[in-house]
Motif scaffolding. Structure first.
Motif, PDB file in Angstrom:
ATOM      1  N   THR A 225       0.752  -1.183   0.070  1.00  0.00           N
ATOM      2  CA  THR A 225       0.028  -0.097   0.134  1.00  0.00           C
ATOM      3  C   THR A 225       0.948   1.288   0.118  1.00  0.00           C
ATOM      4  O   THR A 225       0.630   2.287  -0.582  1.00  0.00           O
ATOM      5  CB  THR A 225      -0.853  -0.027   1.188  1.00  0.00           C
ATOM      6  OG1 THR A 225      -1.917  -1.111   1.203  1.00  0.00           O
ATOM      7  CG2 THR A 225      -1.788   1.296   1.214  1.00  0.00           C
ATOM      8  N   LEU A 226       2.003   1.077   0.885  1.00  0.00           N
ATOM      9  CA  LEU A 226       2.932   2.446   0.992  1.00  0.00           C
ATOM     10  C   LEU A 226       3.449   2.725  -0.465  1.00  0.00           C
ATOM     11  O   LEU A 226       3.629   3.750  -0.846  1.00  0.00           O
ATOM     12  CB  LEU A 226       4.058   2.372   1.947  1.00  0.00           C
ATOM     13  CG  LEU A 226       3.450   2.289   3.250  1.00  0.00           C
ATOM     14  CD1 LEU A 226       4.465   1.971   4.298  1.00  0.00           C
ATOM     15  CD2 LEU A 226       2.838   3.815   3.515  1.00  0.00           C
ATOM     16  N   VAL A 227       3.969   1.258  -1.122  1.00  0.00           N
ATOM     17  CA  VAL A 227       4.616   1.544  -2.436  1.00  0.00           C
ATOM     18  C   VAL A 227       3.572   2.300  -3.422  1.00  0.00           C
ATOM     19  O   VAL A 227       3.867   3.086  -4.231  1.00  0.00           O
ATOM     20  CB  VAL A 227       5.241   0.236  -2.754  1.00  0.00           C
ATOM     21  CG1 VAL A 227       5.583   0.258  -4.310  1.00  0.00           C
ATOM     22  CG2 VAL A 227       6.222  -0.331  -1.964  1.00  0.00           C
ATOM     23  N   SER A 228       2.337   1.736  -3.371  1.00  0.00           N
ATOM     24  CA  SER A 228       1.344   2.157  -4.339  1.00  0.00           C
ATOM     25  C   SER A 228       0.870   3.742  -4.123  1.00  0.00           C
ATOM     26  O   SER A 228       0.924   4.469  -5.021  1.00  0.00           O
ATOM     27  CB  SER A 228       0.066   1.601  -4.057  1.00  0.00           C
ATOM     28  OG  SER A 228      -1.031   1.890  -5.026  1.00  0.00           O
ATOM     29  N   GLN A 229       1.010   4.185  -2.750  1.00  0.00           N
ATOM     30  CA  GLN A 229       1.013   5.577  -2.361  1.00  0.00           C
ATOM     31  C   GLN A 229       1.919   6.543  -3.106  1.00  0.00           C
ATOM     32  O   GLN A 229       1.797   7.345  -3.503  1.00  0.00           O
ATOM     33  CB  GLN A 229       0.644   5.677  -1.061  1.00  0.00           C
ATOM     34  CG  GLN A 229      -0.730   5.202  -0.719  1.00  0.00           C
ATOM     35  CD  GLN A 229      -0.796   5.356   1.088  1.00  0.00           C
ATOM     36  OE1 GLN A 229      -0.041   5.408   1.612  1.00  0.00           O
ATOM     37  NE2 GLN A 229      -2.071   5.200   1.434  1.00  0.00           N
ATOM     38  N   LEU A 230       3.272   5.811  -2.786  1.00  0.00           N
ATOM     39  CA  LEU A 230       4.385   6.622  -3.358  1.00  0.00           C
ATOM     40  C   LEU A 230       4.382   6.617  -4.784  1.00  0.00           C
ATOM     41  O   LEU A 230       4.718   7.853  -5.335  1.00  0.00           O
ATOM     42  CB  LEU A 230       5.619   5.976  -2.549  1.00  0.00           C
ATOM     43  CG  LEU A 230       6.076   6.201  -1.325  1.00  0.00           C
ATOM     44  CD1 LEU A 230       7.345   5.365  -0.972  1.00  0.00           C
ATOM     45  CD2 LEU A 230       6.512   7.654  -1.103  1.00  0.00           C
TER      46      LEU A 230
ATOM     47  N   ILE B  32      -7.572   8.751  -6.161  1.00  0.00           N
ATOM     48  CA  ILE B  32      -6.889   7.624  -6.744  1.00  0.00           C
ATOM     49  C   ILE B  32      -6.355   6.631  -5.537  1.00  0.00           C
ATOM     50  O   ILE B  32      -6.541   5.478  -5.785  1.00  0.00           O
ATOM     51  CB  ILE B  32      -5.557   8.309  -7.460  1.00  0.00           C
ATOM     52  CG1 ILE B  32      -6.186   9.034  -8.640  1.00  0.00           C
ATOM     53  CG2 ILE B  32      -4.578   7.119  -7.821  1.00  0.00           C
ATOM     54  CD1 ILE B  32      -5.059   9.771  -9.330  1.00  0.00           C
ATOM     55  N   LEU B  33      -5.899   7.109  -4.516  1.00  0.00           N
ATOM     56  CA  LEU B  33      -5.476   6.535  -3.232  1.00  0.00           C
ATOM     57  C   LEU B  33      -6.507   5.664  -2.840  1.00  0.00           C
ATOM     58  O   LEU B  33      -6.605   4.557  -2.366  1.00  0.00           O
ATOM     59  CB  LEU B  33      -4.739   7.434  -2.311  1.00  0.00           C
ATOM     60  CG  LEU B  33      -3.350   8.187  -2.745  1.00  0.00           C
ATOM     61  CD1 LEU B  33      -3.017   9.273  -1.520  1.00  0.00           C
ATOM     62  CD2 LEU B  33      -2.390   7.214  -2.952  1.00  0.00           C
TER      63      LEU B  33
ATOM     64  N   ARG C 288      -9.074  -1.451  -3.710  1.00  0.00           N
ATOM     65  CA  ARG C 288      -8.666  -2.442  -4.185  1.00  0.00           C
ATOM     66  C   ARG C 288      -7.995  -3.863  -3.157  1.00  0.00           C
ATOM     67  O   ARG C 288      -8.111  -4.823  -3.220  1.00  0.00           O
ATOM     68  CB  ARG C 288      -7.918  -2.523  -5.236  1.00  0.00           C
ATOM     69  CG  ARG C 288      -8.712  -1.609  -6.734  1.00  0.00           C
ATOM     70  CD  ARG C 288      -7.788  -1.693  -7.772  1.00  0.00           C
ATOM     71  NE  ARG C 288      -8.421  -0.721  -8.853  1.00  0.00           N
ATOM     72  CZ  ARG C 288      -7.988   0.165  -9.288  1.00  0.00           C
ATOM     73  NH1 ARG C 288      -7.083   0.997  -8.353  1.00  0.00           N
ATOM     74  NH2 ARG C 288      -8.427   0.955 -10.361  1.00  0.00           N
ATOM     75  N   LYS C 289      -7.263  -2.851  -2.542  1.00  0.00           N
ATOM     76  CA  LYS C 289      -6.374  -3.672  -1.382  1.00  0.00           C
ATOM     77  C   LYS C 289      -7.435  -4.298  -0.536  1.00  0.00           C
ATOM     78  O   LYS C 289      -7.348  -5.408   0.176  1.00  0.00           O
ATOM     79  CB  LYS C 289      -5.299  -2.815  -0.642  1.00  0.00           C
ATOM     80  CG  LYS C 289      -4.477  -2.166  -1.691  1.00  0.00           C
ATOM     81  CD  LYS C 289      -3.388  -3.300  -1.868  1.00  0.00           C
ATOM     82  CE  LYS C 289      -2.296  -2.704  -2.742  1.00  0.00           C
ATOM     83  NZ  LYS C 289      -1.099  -3.863  -3.219  1.00  0.00           N
TER      84      LYS C 289
END
Length: 383
Positions: free
Chosen positions: A132-137, A169-170, A176-177
């Motif tokens: 999740t953090l990677v996706s947000q970054l 978007i986030l 989805r997660k």
């Protein structure tokens, strides 16, 4: 602030986030390796447990036979002597000891299996948070890596709307997660367990252990029902079908009841005016707005009671949510919304404005909060 200064700030931020992203990638890979190792170990334990169960079943059969043999030898003194009795006794004792050893091993393997499944679940959660953090970054980096002139115009003219777009978007990624996590932790685990227990049941049938099979099938039936209920919950959260079939009021009534059961917060739902069907898109919008408002009450208000009042008039619908929580200073919240904080309230306000409505927030510290959303209802062209 000059364009060059903004450029330097953005580039520094991008460098920091790129480094952080690679570190998170390494963490993800490490957690994935640990998950794979746990999966392999779990599979080995399951295989060994299956073999041990078969061995226990075999020893139980042999032990029963040895007990029958010992009884026969002990009763018939004409056909069997003391040596025969001794041998039969020793054989029964040895089988009993082996059976006890393998039963203990079976218990140990089951405990080990349960422990590995718990550890695997925790590792999955860690991996999900890291991803999740990677996706947000990635979202933020993509946003910041665009044309600097465009970023400057965004900062000067439409900051809040762009921040809301980023938050949407986030939120989509988070949704989805969440869905993937619900399926993995709920339905997928249930189905995997059903498959494993079905295999055990097949072996029991081969041994004609009908009572055990009956119990196992009863448990399986309960697990399958639980899996079906999980699927229904996921489908309802994605899109309440009752909105299309029954309309807004029955769907909200069901939501309020489920909310009370889940959160233990007392609820009240009142409809004022003549109930009417709204355009499909508007019903979904109102439902999501109420859902978000109730979610905020659960997360932030520390309330014991929340009420929903839905008012229908000829040209508008009004939703009012009132709670008895801790309350807050409205001016401070409005400032934070203007600064890009409190995305939940900002998103609700934006959605209401997109529907050409208005949102009002009233709150007093220690005296609860009242949120009102008024949305105009236009006549449908289809009608």
């Amino acid at each position: 602030m000059s364009v060059d200064a903004i450029d330097r700030v953005i580039k520094n931020a991008i460098d920091v986030m790129e480094n952080s992203k690679y570190q998170l990638f390494e963490i993800c890979e490490s957690v994935r390796a640990e998950r794979d190792a746990l999966n392999n170990e779990l599979q080995q334990v399951i295989d060994e447990a299956t073999k041990t169960i078969d061995t226990v079943d075999r020893f139980e059969v042999e032990y029963r036979r040895s007990r029958i043999r010992l009884t026969e030898v002990s009763r018939d003194f004409k056909r069997f002597n003391e040596e025969d009795i001794r041998l039969a006794y020793e054989a029964a004792t040895q089988l009993q000891a082996q059976l006890a050893i393998y039963r203990e091993k079976e218990l140990h393997l089951k405990a080990r299996r349960d422990d590995l499944q718990k550890r695997l679940k925790n590792v999955d959660k860690q991996l999900e948070r890291a991803e999740t953090l990677v996706s947000q970054l990635n979202v933020v980096l993509e946003y910041l890596s665009g044309d600097l002139n465009q970023v400057t115009r965004v900062l000067e003219s439409a900051k809040n709307r762009q921040l809301l777009g980023l938050k949407i978007i986030l939120a989509q990624e988070e949704e989805r997660k969440r869905i993937a996590r619900e399926i993995h932790d709920g339905l997928a685990q249930t189905m995997a367990n059903v498959v494993l227990r079905t295999e055990i049941t097949e072996r029991m049938l081969a041994k004609q252990a009908y009572n055990a099979v009956k119990e196992e099938l009863s448990d399986l039936k309960g697990q399958v029902r639980g899996g079906i209920e999980e699927v229904r919950k996921i489908i309802f959260n994605l899109r309440p079908m009752a909105l299309d079939d029954l309309g807004l009021v029955p769907t909200l009534r069901k939501f309020v009841q489920d909310y009370e059961e889940k959160t233990k917060i007392r609820t009240k739902f009142e409809v004022i005016g003549k109930e009417m069907r709204l355009p499909s898109g508007m019903e979904v919008a109102v439902y999501r707005l109420v859902q978000e408002a109730f979610s905020n009450v659960m997360k932030h208000a520390n309330a014991s009671h929340v009420a929903l009042e839905l008012t229908f008039q000829q040209q508008m619908v009004k939703a009012t949510i009132t709670d008895n929580g801790g309350g807050f200073i409205v001016d401070n919240i409005d400032k934070k919304i203007g600064q890009g904080s409190h995305y939940g309230l900002m998103g609700m306000r934006e959605r209401v404005e997109l529907l050409e409505g208005r949102m009002e927030l009233q709150s007093t510290v220690g005296a609860g909060t009242k949120l009102s959303m008024v949305i105009p209802v236009k006549e449908s062209k289809e009608e």
